[in-house]
Design a protein around this motif. Structure first.
Motif, PDB file in Angstrom:
ATOM      1  N   ALA A 167       0.855  -1.185   0.000  1.00  0.00           N
ATOM      2  CA  ALA A 167       0.000   0.000   0.000  1.00  0.00           C
ATOM      3  C   ALA A 167       0.889   1.233   0.000  1.00  0.00           C
ATOM      4  O   ALA A 167       1.950   1.240   0.611  1.00  0.00           O
ATOM      5  CB  ALA A 167      -0.911   0.009   1.223  1.00  0.00           C
ATOM      6  N   ALA A 168       0.430   2.270  -0.672  1.00  0.00           N
ATOM      7  CA  ALA A 168       1.227   3.489  -0.775  1.00  0.00           C
ATOM      8  C   ALA A 168       0.333   4.714  -0.669  1.00  0.00           C
ATOM      9  O   ALA A 168      -0.335   5.066  -1.624  1.00  0.00           O
ATOM     10  CB  ALA A 168       1.973   3.500  -2.102  1.00  0.00           C
ATOM     11  N   GLY A 182      -3.464   3.663  -2.532  1.00  0.00           N
ATOM     12  CA  GLY A 182      -3.731   2.478  -3.331  1.00  0.00           C
ATOM     13  C   GLY A 182      -2.987   1.302  -2.770  1.00  0.00           C
ATOM     14  O   GLY A 182      -2.029   1.455  -2.013  1.00  0.00           O
ATOM     15  N   GLY A 183      -3.426   0.115  -3.123  1.00  0.00           N
ATOM     16  CA  GLY A 183      -2.750  -1.070  -2.628  1.00  0.00           C
ATOM     17  C   GLY A 183      -3.088  -2.297  -3.447  1.00  0.00           C
ATOM     18  O   GLY A 183      -4.126  -2.347  -4.124  1.00  0.00           O
ATOM     19  N   ALA A 208      -8.107   4.802  -3.366  1.00  0.00           N
ATOM     20  CA  ALA A 208      -8.890   5.818  -2.666  1.00  0.00           C
ATOM     21  C   ALA A 208      -8.278   7.176  -2.953  1.00  0.00           C
ATOM     22  O   ALA A 208      -7.080   7.297  -3.212  1.00  0.00           O
ATOM     23  CB  ALA A 208      -8.901   5.556  -1.161  1.00  0.00           C
ATOM     24  N   GLY A 209      -9.107   8.176  -2.931  1.00  0.00           N
ATOM     25  CA  GLY A 209      -8.630   9.530  -3.129  1.00  0.00           C
ATOM     26  C   GLY A 209      -9.651  10.512  -2.609  1.00  0.00           C
ATOM     27  O   GLY A 209     -10.821  10.173  -2.427  1.00  0.00           O
ATOM     28  N   GLY A 223     -14.482  12.196  -0.781  1.00  0.00           N
ATOM     29  CA  GLY A 223     -13.558  11.112  -1.088  1.00  0.00           C
ATOM     30  C   GLY A 223     -14.246   9.981  -1.809  1.00  0.00           C
ATOM     31  O   GLY A 223     -15.478   9.872  -1.822  1.00  0.00           O
ATOM     32  N   ILE A 224     -13.441   9.124  -2.407  1.00  0.00           N
ATOM     33  CA  ILE A 224     -13.935   7.942  -3.102  1.00  0.00           C
ATOM     34  C   ILE A 224     -13.014   6.773  -2.774  1.00  0.00           C
ATOM     35  O   ILE A 224     -11.803   6.946  -2.660  1.00  0.00           O
ATOM     36  CB  ILE A 224     -14.021   8.190  -4.625  1.00  0.00           C
ATOM     37  N   LEU A 225     -13.605   5.598  -2.580  1.00  0.00           N
ATOM     38  CA  LEU A 225     -12.861   4.377  -2.270  1.00  0.00           C
ATOM     39  C   LEU A 225     -13.397   3.272  -3.160  1.00  0.00           C
ATOM     40  O   LEU A 225     -14.620   3.103  -3.251  1.00  0.00           O
ATOM     41  CB  LEU A 225     -13.031   3.989  -0.800  1.00  0.00           C
TER      42      LEU A 225
END
Length: 159
Positions: free
Chosen positions: A24-25, A52-53, A67-68, A87-89
Motif C-alpha cells: 500500500a502506498a 492504493g494497494g 482511494a482519493g 472522497g472515493i474508495l
C-alpha cells in the motif's frame, strides 16, 4: 506558498484492507493555501490524498484498492478552521474470489464504490462535530444488495 508536509486532516479509512500479503502506498499533499491567523497552522485551502494497494488474489478477496479525496479548510466565510471533504474508495475483488463465488452459486460483482462527503466543525474549544454522508454502490460486491446511503455524526469532546 504550498505545503507538501502537512498531515491530511481527513481520509477514508486508515489502512489497506487486511490481507496476508499486500503493498500500500499513501500520498498526501497540501495543494493550495491562504494565510489565516484563526486556523491552528495559519492556513486555509485545499488538500488531497491518494491511496492504493495490491494484495495476493490467491489468498485475499480484495486484489486492489484505490482511494482519493479532497478537503478544503475554511470553505465557508467566518468558519476559518472548518474542514469540508469529499472522497472515493474502490476495492476490487480478485479473479479467484469472483470465480469461487460463481462456482459456489453466490456470485459477487467485481467492485464496490464508496463516495463520501464530510464536514468537520469545532463547536467550542473542546467540542467538535463531524457530519458524514456515504453513498455505497454495490455494497459488499453482492449483486442482491441495493445501493445504500449511510448517514453519520461524530462528536468529539476533549476535556
Amino acid at each position: 506558498h504550498g505545503r507538501t508536509t502537512r498531515t491530511c486532516p481527513w481520509g477514508l479509512g486508515s489502512s489497506a484492507p487486511a490481507c496476508r500479503s499486500s503493498i500500500a502506498a499513501p500520498v498526501c499533499a497540501w495543494l493550495w493555501d491562504v494565510d489565516c491567523p484563526q486556523s491552528p497552522d495559519g492556513a486555509q485551502g485545499l488538500s488531497g490524498f491518494l491511496r492504493g494497494g495490491f494484495a495476493d488474489p490467491d489468498v485475499n478477496e480484495v486484489e486492489f484498492f484505490a482511494a482519493g479525496g479532497l478537503t478544503y479548510t475554511g470553505l465557508l466565510p467566518g468558519r476559518a478552521i472548518d474542514v469540508a471533504g469529499f472522497g472515493i474508495l474502490i476495492p476490487i475483488n480478485g479473479d479467484e474470489f469472483v470465480r469461487a463465488g460463481k462456482l459456489a452459486g453466490t456470485p459477487v460483482d467485481r467492485a464496490e464504490v464508496a463516495l463520501e462527503w464530510t464536514y468537520w466543525m469545532p463547536v467550542t474549544a473542546g467540542i467538535s462535530l463531524q457530519f458524514d454522508v456515504q453513498y455505497i454502490v454495490d455494497p459488499g460486491t453482492d449483486p442482491a444488495i441495493d445501493n445504500v446511503v449511510v448517514l453519520g455524526l461524530r462528536t468529539r469532546i476533549a476535556l
